[in-house]
Design a protein around this motif. Sequence first.
Motif, PDB file in Angstrom:
ATOM      1  N   ALA A 237     131.633 -71.663 -43.121  1.00 45.15           N
ATOM      2  CA  ALA A 237     130.427 -72.129 -43.791  1.00 45.15           C
ATOM      3  C   ALA A 237     130.727 -73.388 -44.595  1.00 45.15           C
ATOM      4  CB  ALA A 237     129.868 -71.037 -44.698  1.00 45.15           C
ATOM      5  N   ALA A 238     131.891 -73.416 -45.271  1.00 47.25           N
ATOM      6  CA  ALA A 238     132.281 -74.601 -46.038  1.00 47.25           C
ATOM      7  C   ALA A 238     132.449 -75.803 -45.119  1.00 47.25           C
ATOM      8  CB  ALA A 238     133.579 -74.321 -46.791  1.00 47.25           C
ATOM      9  N   ALA A 239     133.034 -75.583 -43.930  1.00 50.47           N
ATOM     10  CA  ALA A 239     133.212 -76.682 -42.978  1.00 50.47           C
ATOM     11  C   ALA A 239     131.873 -77.176 -42.456  1.00 50.47           C
ATOM     12  CB  ALA A 239     134.102 -76.224 -41.817  1.00 50.47           C
ATOM     13  N   ALA A 240     130.932 -76.243 -42.232  1.00 52.74           N
ATOM     14  CA  ALA A 240     129.600 -76.635 -41.756  1.00 52.74           C
ATOM     15  C   ALA A 240     128.874 -77.454 -42.819  1.00 52.74           C
ATOM     16  CB  ALA A 240     128.788 -75.403 -41.378  1.00 52.74           C
ATOM     17  N   VAL A 241     129.005 -77.057 -44.096  1.00 54.14           N
ATOM     18  CA  VAL A 241     128.384 -77.818 -45.180  1.00 54.14           C
ATOM     19  C   VAL A 241     128.953 -79.224 -45.236  1.00 54.14           C
ATOM     20  CG1 VAL A 241     128.196 -78.002 -47.692  1.00 54.14           C
ATOM     21  CG2 VAL A 241     127.765 -75.807 -46.571  1.00 54.14           C
ATOM     22  N   ALA A 242     130.271 -79.340 -45.113  1.00 55.89           N
ATOM     23  CA  ALA A 242     130.899 -80.661 -45.136  1.00 55.89           C
ATOM     24  C   ALA A 242     130.388 -81.531 -43.993  1.00 55.89           C
ATOM     25  CB  ALA A 242     132.423 -80.516 -45.059  1.00 55.89           C
ATOM     26  N   ALA A 243     130.217 -80.928 -42.819  1.00 52.12           N
ATOM     27  CA  ALA A 243     129.709 -81.690 -41.671  1.00 52.12           C
ATOM     28  C   ALA A 243     128.271 -82.132 -41.919  1.00 52.12           C
ATOM     29  CB  ALA A 243     129.795 -80.839 -40.407  1.00 52.12           C
ATOM     30  N   ALA A 244     127.420 -81.228 -42.440  1.00 50.57           N
ATOM     31  CA  ALA A 244     126.025 -81.581 -42.699  1.00 50.57           C
ATOM     32  C   ALA A 244     125.940 -82.714 -43.720  1.00 50.57           C
ATOM     33  CB  ALA A 244     125.261 -80.356 -43.191  1.00 50.57           C
ATOM     34  N   LYS A 245     126.751 -82.633 -44.768  1.00 49.40           N
ATOM     35  CA  LYS A 245     126.735 -83.694 -45.783  1.00 49.40           C
ATOM     36  C   LYS A 245     127.189 -85.025 -45.192  1.00 49.40           C
ATOM     37  CE  LYS A 245     127.458 -80.846 -49.937  1.00 49.40           C
ATOM     38  NZ  LYS A 245     128.393 -80.543 -51.062  1.00 49.40           N
ATOM     39  N   SER A 246     128.139 -84.977 -44.247  1.00 45.28           N
ATOM     40  CA  SER A 246     128.629 -86.222 -43.635  1.00 45.28           C
ATOM     41  C   SER A 246     127.561 -86.908 -42.801  1.00 45.28           C
ATOM     42  CB  SER A 246     129.853 -85.933 -42.765  1.00 45.28           C
ATOM     43  OG  SER A 246     129.488 -85.298 -41.533  1.00 45.28           O
ATOM     44  N   ALA A 247     126.523 -86.139 -42.391  1.00 45.37           N
ATOM     45  CA  ALA A 247     125.456 -86.701 -41.558  1.00 45.37           C
ATOM     46  C   ALA A 247     124.335 -87.322 -42.379  1.00 45.37           C
ATOM     47  CB  ALA A 247     124.875 -85.615 -40.645  1.00 45.37           C
ATOM     48  N   VAL A 248     124.372 -87.169 -43.704  1.00 44.45           N
ATOM     49  CA  VAL A 248     123.316 -87.741 -44.547  1.00 44.45           C
ATOM     50  C   VAL A 248     123.235 -89.248 -44.310  1.00 44.45           C
ATOM     51  CG1 VAL A 248     122.633 -88.232 -46.934  1.00 44.45           C
ATOM     52  CG2 VAL A 248     123.431 -85.944 -46.301  1.00 44.45           C
ATOM     53  N   GLY A 249     122.014 -89.721 -44.080  1.00 40.75           N
ATOM     54  CA  GLY A 249     121.790 -91.137 -43.813  1.00 40.75           C
ATOM     55  C   GLY A 249     121.606 -91.461 -42.347  1.00 40.75           C
ATOM     56  N   ARG A 250     121.998 -90.538 -41.463  1.00 43.08           N
ATOM     57  CA  ARG A 250     121.797 -90.788 -40.032  1.00 43.08           C
ATOM     58  C   ARG A 250     120.340 -90.490 -39.668  1.00 43.08           C
ATOM     59  NH1 ARG A 250     127.327 -87.881 -37.654  1.00 43.08           N
ATOM     60  NH2 ARG A 250     128.697 -88.710 -39.308  1.00 43.08           N
ATOM     61  N   PRO A 251     119.797 -91.192 -38.685  1.00 45.51           N
ATOM     62  CA  PRO A 251     118.348 -91.099 -38.429  1.00 45.51           C
ATOM     63  C   PRO A 251     117.921 -89.809 -37.754  1.00 45.51           C
ATOM     64  CG  PRO A 251     119.401 -92.513 -36.809  1.00 45.51           C
ATOM     65  CD  PRO A 251     120.456 -92.188 -37.826  1.00 45.51           C
ATOM     66  N   TYR A 252     116.666 -89.447 -37.999  1.00 49.17           N
ATOM     67  CA  TYR A 252     116.015 -88.370 -37.270  1.00 49.17           C
ATOM     68  C   TYR A 252     115.637 -88.895 -35.882  1.00 49.17           C
ATOM     69  CZ  TYR A 252     112.588 -84.784 -35.959  1.00 49.17           C
ATOM     70  OH  TYR A 252     111.902 -83.796 -35.302  1.00 49.17           O
ATOM     71  N   ALA A 253     115.847 -88.071 -34.874  1.00 49.36           N
ATOM     72  CA  ALA A 253     115.345 -88.364 -33.525  1.00 49.36           C
ATOM     73  C   ALA A 253     115.029 -87.038 -32.869  1.00 49.36           C
ATOM     74  CB  ALA A 253     116.378 -89.133 -32.696  1.00 49.36           C
ATOM     75  N   TRP A 254     113.802 -86.857 -32.448  1.00 51.85           N
ATOM     76  CA  TRP A 254     113.426 -85.555 -31.911  1.00 51.85           C
ATOM     77  C   TRP A 254     114.219 -85.265 -30.644  1.00 51.85           C
ATOM     78  CZ3 TRP A 254     111.150 -84.530 -27.175  1.00 51.85           C
ATOM     79  CH2 TRP A 254     110.566 -85.619 -26.500  1.00 51.85           C
ATOM     80  N   GLY A 255     114.666 -84.004 -30.546  1.00 47.75           N
ATOM     81  CA  GLY A 255     115.450 -83.582 -29.393  1.00 47.75           C
ATOM     82  C   GLY A 255     116.923 -83.923 -29.497  1.00 47.75           C
ATOM     83  N   ALA A 256     117.358 -84.551 -30.607  1.00 49.95           N
ATOM     84  CA  ALA A 256     118.744 -85.009 -30.724  1.00 49.95           C
ATOM     85  C   ALA A 256     119.581 -84.008 -31.508  1.00 49.95           C
ATOM     86  CB  ALA A 256     118.793 -86.375 -31.403  1.00 49.95           C
ATOM     87  N   ALA A 257     120.831 -83.834 -31.084  1.00 58.40           N
ATOM     88  CA  ALA A 257     121.745 -82.897 -31.738  1.00 58.40           C
ATOM     89  C   ALA A 257     123.072 -83.566 -32.054  1.00 58.40           C
ATOM     90  CB  ALA A 257     121.959 -81.666 -30.870  1.00 58.40           C
ATOM     91  N   GLY A 258     123.014 -84.818 -32.509  1.00 59.02           N
ATOM     92  CA  GLY A 258     124.192 -85.521 -32.979  1.00 59.02           C
ATOM     93  C   GLY A 258     124.989 -86.171 -31.861  1.00 59.02           C
TER      94      GLY A 258
END
Length: 348
Positions: A237-258
């Motif tokens: 869970a800690a690793a998932a939180v770190a990954a989510a925080k690292s994605a802050v600022g990246r754009p929304y795109a429907w249907g996209a999973a990074g």
Amino acid sequence: MASHRSPRHTPLPGQARPARVTVLSAAAAGAAVALVPAAPAGAEPDSQLSAATLNSRIDRLYEQAEVATEKYNGVAERTGKLREQVAHAQDGVARSQTEVNRLRDALGALAGAQYRSGGIDPAVTLMLTEDPDSYLAKAATLDRIGSRQLAKLRRLQSAQRVLGQRRTEAAGKLEQLAGLQQTLEQRKKDVRRKLAEARRLLARLSPEERASRDGRRSRAGGPGIGPGGSAPSSQRAAAAVAAAKSAVGRPYAWGAAGPGSFDCSGLTQWAYRQAGTSIPRTSQAQRSAGQQVPLGQARPGDLVIYRDDASHVAMYVGGGQVVHAPHPGAAVRYDPVGMLPVSAVTRP
């Protein structure tokens, strides 16, 4: 592992390999709908609507687009799995065809040897027909075949039966795949239409009104988180939180999973994948992807599911905040956990 595809295999009708279903980025989607639709006939002119009314309609369109996006994601996930099944079925057809060819070649060699020694036994000629069943059905003639020849004929009969079954299976899966791809196209159209209408309404807001709109969620209130919510429930869970925080600022795109852009469930799935954990693709499926906990006991890494239809998902990161991919035109960001009605909290 080497492929079992045989050059002697004749493709099934309509067996061309399906094109990969590509996910449109926000930019591509925008280009596809460059012609913004006009307001519905009989609707009140936008110029006469208040900013509050426009914002309400935009919010509703984004919500509808999010529902359509999650439906798209669900169909896309099923399409990917079915495509793998189609490839497996086609490979099975190729293996069966190779086996049939090998057995027929062996019988052909037997016929050639008999011809060189003075003529082909009529039984062997029948073995080389396309339908040996018709010969085997005539039990009275079986004494004309030696036991070795009969064993070869029965193996060929069995191999041809398996080949027919696998061809039928592959054709059925190809038909299912074509239907899913058609559904995907309809889902795309649904999302594009709603996002185009939202962009049209956004254009009616002044720059100040748009800036005020962007800050509304950050000022949202909501239920608090209990004292047990400060630490992640596990290392993953800690690793998932770190990954989510690292994605802050990246754009929304429907249907996209990074990793370059995300929709809401694509972000949470990607974050947990970085932690070595697989969770489902859609927000509806993610709601059931673990232990349900009360909101007051949420801990970093928990998935916060919004709305009764589970059409939005975010990751709780502590301090009463979530990280999520909000909507087209916005980047992955922090927002209060109570920004929308919470329907469930799931701990993967």
